[in-house]
Design a protein around this motif. Structure first.
Motif, mmCIF file in Angstrom:
data_model
loop_
_atom_site.group_PDB
_atom_site.id
_atom_site.type_symbol
_atom_site.label_atom_id
_atom_site.label_comp_id
_atom_site.label_asym_id
_atom_site.label_seq_id
_atom_site.Cartn_x
_atom_site.Cartn_y
_atom_site.Cartn_z
ATOM 1 N N TYR A 56 0.826 -1.206 0.000
ATOM 2 C CA TYR A 56 0.000 0.000 0.000
ATOM 3 C C TYR A 56 0.867 1.265 0.000
ATOM 4 O O TYR A 56 0.624 2.198 -0.762
ATOM 5 N N ARG A 57 1.884 1.263 0.845
ATOM 6 C CA ARG A 57 2.759 2.435 0.947
ATOM 7 C C ARG A 57 3.591 2.668 -0.318
ATOM 8 O O ARG A 57 3.969 3.787 -0.626
ATOM 9 N N ASN A 58 3.910 1.579 -1.016
ATOM 10 C CA ASN A 58 4.816 1.679 -2.159
ATOM 11 C C ASN A 58 4.141 1.464 -3.510
ATOM 12 O O ASN A 58 4.836 1.299 -4.514
ATOM 13 N N ILE A 59 2.825 1.446 -3.545
ATOM 14 C CA ILE A 59 2.120 1.160 -4.802
ATOM 15 C C ILE A 59 2.500 2.163 -5.891
ATOM 16 O O ILE A 59 2.475 1.838 -7.069
ATOM 17 N N GLY A 60 2.905 3.354 -5.501
ATOM 18 C CA GLY A 60 3.354 4.351 -6.470
ATOM 19 C C GLY A 60 4.616 3.946 -7.204
ATOM 20 O O GLY A 60 4.911 4.463 -8.281
ATOM 21 N N LYS A 61 5.368 3.028 -6.650
ATOM 22 C CA LYS A 61 6.603 2.555 -7.277
ATOM 23 C C LYS A 61 6.354 1.442 -8.290
ATOM 24 O O LYS A 61 7.269 1.066 -9.020
ATOM 25 N N PHE A 62 5.121 0.905 -8.321
ATOM 26 C CA PHE A 62 4.799 -0.138 -9.298
ATOM 27 C C PHE A 62 4.755 0.505 -10.677
ATOM 28 O O PHE A 62 3.971 1.406 -10.935
ATOM 29 N N LYS A 63 5.612 0.034 -11.562
ATOM 30 C CA LYS A 63 5.750 0.650 -12.878
ATOM 31 C C LYS A 63 4.957 -0.066 -13.965
ATOM 32 O O LYS A 63 4.814 0.445 -15.061
ATOM 33 N N GLY A 64 4.490 -1.271 -13.695
ATOM 34 C CA GLY A 64 3.720 -2.004 -14.696
ATOM 35 C C GLY A 64 4.572 -2.772 -15.683
ATOM 36 O O GLY A 64 4.048 -3.318 -16.650
ATOM 37 N N ASP A 65 5.888 -2.852 -15.450
ATOM 38 C CA ASP A 65 6.753 -3.605 -16.358
ATOM 39 C C ASP A 65 6.752 -5.097 -16.040
ATOM 40 O O ASP A 65 7.317 -5.893 -16.781
ATOM 41 N N ALA A 66 6.126 -5.488 -14.943
ATOM 42 C CA ALA A 66 5.927 -6.892 -14.563
ATOM 43 C C ALA A 66 4.498 -7.012 -14.054
ATOM 44 O O ALA A 66 3.810 -6.007 -13.872
ATOM 45 N N LYS A 67 4.074 -8.232 -13.825
ATOM 46 C CA LYS A 67 2.742 -8.431 -13.263
ATOM 47 C C LYS A 67 2.713 -7.875 -11.837
ATOM 48 O O LYS A 67 3.718 -7.930 -11.131
ATOM 49 N N LEU A 68 1.570 -7.379 -11.437
ATOM 50 C CA LEU A 68 1.405 -6.869 -10.077
ATOM 51 C C LEU A 68 1.662 -7.983 -9.063
ATOM 52 O O LEU A 68 2.296 -7.764 -8.037
ATOM 53 N N SER A 69 1.207 -9.202 -9.375
ATOM 54 C CA SER A 69 1.427 -10.324 -8.456
ATOM 55 C C SER A 69 2.917 -10.625 -8.291
ATOM 56 O O SER A 69 3.361 -10.981 -7.204
ATOM 57 N N THR A 70 3.686 -10.459 -9.353
ATOM 58 C CA THR A 70 5.137 -10.675 -9.261
ATOM 59 C C THR A 70 5.769 -9.617 -8.365
ATOM 60 O O THR A 70 6.622 -9.926 -7.525
ATOM 61 N N TRP A 71 5.353 -8.383 -8.529
ATOM 62 C CA TRP A 71 5.860 -7.282 -7.711
ATOM 63 C C TRP A 71 5.521 -7.517 -6.235
ATOM 64 O O TRP A 71 6.365 -7.366 -5.358
ATOM 65 N N ILE A 72 4.287 -7.939 -5.965
ATOM 66 C CA ILE A 72 3.861 -8.224 -4.591
ATOM 67 C C ILE A 72 4.602 -9.444 -4.047
ATOM 68 O O ILE A 72 5.041 -9.459 -2.894
ATOM 69 N N GLY A 73 4.776 -10.465 -4.871
ATOM 70 C CA GLY A 73 5.519 -11.654 -4.461
ATOM 71 C C GLY A 73 6.949 -11.332 -4.083
ATOM 72 O O GLY A 73 7.496 -11.879 -3.121
#
Length: 190
Positions: A56-73
Protein backbone atom coordinates in the motif's frame (compact mmCIF):
# COMPACT_ATOMS: atom_id res chain seq x y z
CA UNK A 1 -0.98 -6.00 -17.34
CA UNK A 2 -3.26 -3.12 -18.17
CA UNK A 3 -5.66 -4.36 -15.50
CA UNK A 4 -2.76 -4.44 -13.02
CA UNK A 5 -1.89 -0.81 -13.80
CA UNK A 6 -5.51 0.24 -13.42
CA UNK A 7 -5.82 -1.58 -10.09
CA UNK A 8 -2.56 -0.03 -8.86
CA UNK A 9 -3.78 3.43 -9.93
CA UNK A 10 -7.06 2.94 -8.04
CA UNK A 11 -5.22 1.79 -4.89
CA UNK A 12 -2.86 4.75 -5.22
CA UNK A 13 -5.86 7.10 -5.34
CA UNK A 14 -7.12 5.67 -2.02
CA UNK A 15 -9.87 3.36 -3.32
CA UNK A 16 -10.43 0.91 -0.43
CA UNK A 17 -12.41 -1.54 -2.56
CA UNK A 18 -9.53 -1.71 -5.03
CA UNK A 19 -7.08 -2.40 -2.21
CA UNK A 20 -9.39 -5.09 -0.84
CA UNK A 21 -9.47 -6.65 -4.34
CA UNK A 22 -5.68 -6.47 -4.55
CA UNK A 23 -5.42 -8.30 -1.22
CA UNK A 24 -7.96 -10.94 -2.22
CA UNK A 25 -6.17 -11.64 -5.50
CA UNK A 26 -2.72 -11.93 -3.92
CA UNK A 27 -3.32 -13.28 -0.42
CA UNK A 28 -2.72 -16.91 -1.38
CA UNK A 29 0.57 -16.05 -3.09
CA UNK A 30 1.80 -14.01 -0.12
CA UNK A 31 0.76 -16.77 2.29
CA UNK A 32 2.64 -19.42 0.28
CA UNK A 33 5.80 -17.38 0.16
CA UNK A 34 5.78 -16.30 3.81
CA UNK A 35 4.49 -19.59 5.23
CA UNK A 36 7.24 -21.57 3.54
CA UNK A 37 9.95 -19.34 4.98
CA UNK A 38 8.73 -18.65 8.52
CA UNK A 39 7.85 -21.28 11.11
CA UNK A 40 6.01 -19.31 13.78
CA UNK A 41 2.28 -18.97 12.97
CA UNK A 42 1.87 -15.64 14.77
CA UNK A 43 4.93 -14.20 13.03
CA UNK A 44 3.71 -15.44 9.64
CA UNK A 45 0.41 -13.63 10.04
CA UNK A 46 2.16 -10.46 11.09
CA UNK A 47 4.59 -10.62 8.17
CA UNK A 48 1.72 -11.12 5.70
CA UNK A 49 0.04 -8.02 7.10
CA UNK A 50 3.33 -6.12 6.84
CA UNK A 51 3.63 -7.18 3.19
CA UNK A 52 0.29 -5.63 2.31
CA UNK A 53 1.08 -2.49 4.29
CA UNK A 54 4.32 -2.19 2.36
CA UNK A 55 2.44 -2.77 -0.90
CA UNK A 56 0.00 0.00 0.00
CA UNK A 57 2.76 2.44 0.95
CA UNK A 58 4.82 1.68 -2.16
CA UNK A 59 2.12 1.16 -4.80
CA UNK A 60 3.35 4.35 -6.47
CA UNK A 61 6.60 2.55 -7.28
CA UNK A 62 4.80 -0.14 -9.30
CA UNK A 63 5.75 0.65 -12.88
CA UNK A 64 3.72 -2.00 -14.70
CA UNK A 65 6.75 -3.60 -16.36
CA UNK A 66 5.93 -6.89 -14.56
CA UNK A 67 2.74 -8.43 -13.26
CA UNK A 68 1.41 -6.87 -10.08
CA UNK A 69 1.43 -10.32 -8.46
CA UNK A 70 5.14 -10.68 -9.26
CA UNK A 71 5.86 -7.28 -7.71
CA UNK A 72 3.86 -8.22 -4.59
CA UNK A 73 5.52 -11.65 -4.46
CA UNK A 74 8.93 -10.01 -4.50
CA UNK A 75 7.94 -7.82 -1.55
CA UNK A 76 6.65 -10.90 0.34
CA UNK A 77 9.82 -12.86 -0.39
CA UNK A 78 12.07 -10.05 0.85
CA UNK A 79 9.94 -9.44 3.95
CA UNK A 80 10.27 -13.15 4.81
CA UNK A 81 14.04 -13.08 4.18
CA UNK A 82 14.40 -9.96 6.32
CA UNK A 83 12.52 -11.68 9.14
CA UNK A 84 14.75 -14.75 8.89
CA UNK A 85 17.87 -12.56 9.00
CA UNK A 86 16.60 -10.72 12.05
CA UNK A 87 15.73 -13.93 13.86
CA UNK A 88 18.72 -15.83 12.46
CA UNK A 89 16.57 -18.83 11.70
CA UNK A 90 18.17 -21.75 9.96
CA UNK A 91 15.24 -24.10 9.81
CA UNK A 92 11.49 -23.99 10.14
CA UNK A 93 9.61 -25.90 12.79
CA UNK A 94 7.50 -28.71 11.45
CA UNK A 95 4.16 -27.17 12.32
CA UNK A 96 1.04 -27.93 10.42
CA UNK A 97 -0.99 -24.94 9.47
CA UNK A 98 -4.57 -25.24 8.41
CA UNK A 99 -4.32 -22.69 5.61
CA UNK A 100 -1.30 -24.07 3.80
CA UNK A 101 -1.71 -27.83 3.71
CA UNK A 102 -1.94 -29.67 0.44
CA UNK A 103 -5.68 -29.78 0.18
CA UNK A 104 -7.36 -32.77 -1.35
CA UNK A 105 -10.94 -32.72 -2.58
CA UNK A 106 -12.26 -36.28 -2.91
CA UNK A 107 -14.14 -37.35 -6.04
CA UNK A 108 -17.66 -38.65 -5.52
CA UNK A 109 -16.63 -42.13 -6.76
CA UNK A 110 -13.74 -42.62 -4.33
CA UNK A 111 -13.98 -45.03 -1.43
CA UNK A 112 -13.26 -44.03 2.16
CA UNK A 113 -9.97 -46.00 2.00
CA UNK A 114 -8.85 -44.14 -1.14
CA UNK A 115 -9.71 -40.79 0.41
CA UNK A 116 -7.89 -41.66 3.63
CA UNK A 117 -4.82 -42.87 1.73
CA UNK A 118 -4.62 -39.66 -0.33
CA UNK A 119 -5.06 -37.48 2.76
CA UNK A 120 -2.30 -39.43 4.54
CA UNK A 121 -0.07 -39.06 1.50
CA UNK A 122 -0.66 -35.30 1.38
CA UNK A 123 0.16 -34.97 5.10
CA UNK A 124 3.37 -36.96 4.56
CA UNK A 125 4.26 -34.83 1.53
CA UNK A 126 3.70 -31.62 3.51
CA UNK A 127 5.93 -32.84 6.36
CA UNK A 128 8.71 -33.77 3.93
CA UNK A 129 8.37 -30.47 2.08
CA UNK A 130 8.86 -28.57 5.34
CA UNK A 131 12.22 -30.30 5.78
CA UNK A 132 13.62 -28.57 2.70
CA UNK A 133 15.49 -25.26 2.92
CA UNK A 134 13.18 -22.24 2.54
CA UNK A 135 14.41 -21.26 -0.94
CA UNK A 136 13.71 -24.77 -2.26
CA UNK A 137 10.26 -24.84 -0.63
CA UNK A 138 9.48 -21.44 -2.08
CA UNK A 139 10.47 -22.43 -5.62
CA UNK A 140 8.45 -25.67 -5.42
CA UNK A 141 5.41 -23.88 -4.02
CA UNK A 142 5.46 -21.05 -6.53
CA UNK A 143 5.92 -23.44 -9.45
CA UNK A 144 3.57 -26.27 -8.50
CA UNK A 145 0.91 -24.67 -6.29
CA UNK A 146 0.80 -21.14 -7.68
CA UNK A 147 1.64 -22.32 -11.22
CA UNK A 148 4.10 -19.49 -11.86
CA UNK A 149 6.58 -19.53 -14.71
CA UNK A 150 10.34 -19.73 -14.23
CA UNK A 151 10.58 -16.06 -15.18
CA UNK A 152 7.96 -14.98 -12.62
CA UNK A 153 9.67 -16.98 -9.88
CA UNK A 154 13.02 -15.49 -10.89
CA UNK A 155 11.54 -12.01 -10.73
CA UNK A 156 10.16 -12.63 -7.24
CA UNK A 157 13.32 -14.24 -5.89
CA UNK A 158 15.69 -12.01 -7.90
CA UNK A 159 17.53 -14.85 -9.57
CA UNK A 160 18.08 -15.93 -13.17
CA UNK A 161 15.71 -18.44 -14.77
CA UNK A 162 18.53 -20.98 -14.92
CA UNK A 163 18.94 -20.79 -11.15
CA UNK A 164 15.20 -21.23 -10.68
CA UNK A 165 15.27 -24.34 -12.88
CA UNK A 166 18.28 -25.65 -10.97
CA UNK A 167 16.63 -25.03 -7.59
CA UNK A 168 13.43 -26.68 -8.79
CA UNK A 169 15.38 -29.73 -10.01
CA UNK A 170 17.33 -29.98 -6.73
CA UNK A 171 14.21 -29.45 -4.61
CA UNK A 172 12.35 -32.23 -6.42
CA UNK A 173 15.35 -34.53 -6.08
CA UNK A 174 15.74 -33.82 -2.35
CA UNK A 175 12.01 -34.24 -1.77
CA UNK A 176 12.01 -37.57 -3.63
CA UNK A 177 15.08 -38.77 -1.67
CA UNK A 178 13.55 -37.71 1.66
CA UNK A 179 10.29 -39.48 0.90
CA UNK A 180 12.04 -42.62 -0.33
CA UNK A 181 14.33 -42.74 2.71
CA UNK A 182 11.55 -42.09 5.21
CA UNK A 183 8.82 -44.36 3.94
CA UNK A 184 8.37 -47.78 2.43
CA UNK A 185 6.93 -48.19 -1.06
CA UNK A 186 3.65 -49.35 0.48
CA UNK A 187 3.46 -46.22 2.64
CA UNK A 188 3.70 -43.93 -0.39
CA UNK A 189 1.54 -46.02 -2.69
CA UNK A 190 4.16 -47.13 -5.24
Amino acid sequence: MMEDCKLARLVRSGDRDAFRLLINRNQRLVNHIVYKAVGDAFEREEICQDVFLKVYRNIGKFKGDAKLSTWIGRIAYHQALDYRKRKKLNTVSLQKDEEDNFNYEPAATESADEISHKQDFNAMLESQLLKLAPHYRTVLTLYHLDEMSYQEIGDIMKMPEGTVKSYLFRARKMLRENITASFSKEDIGI
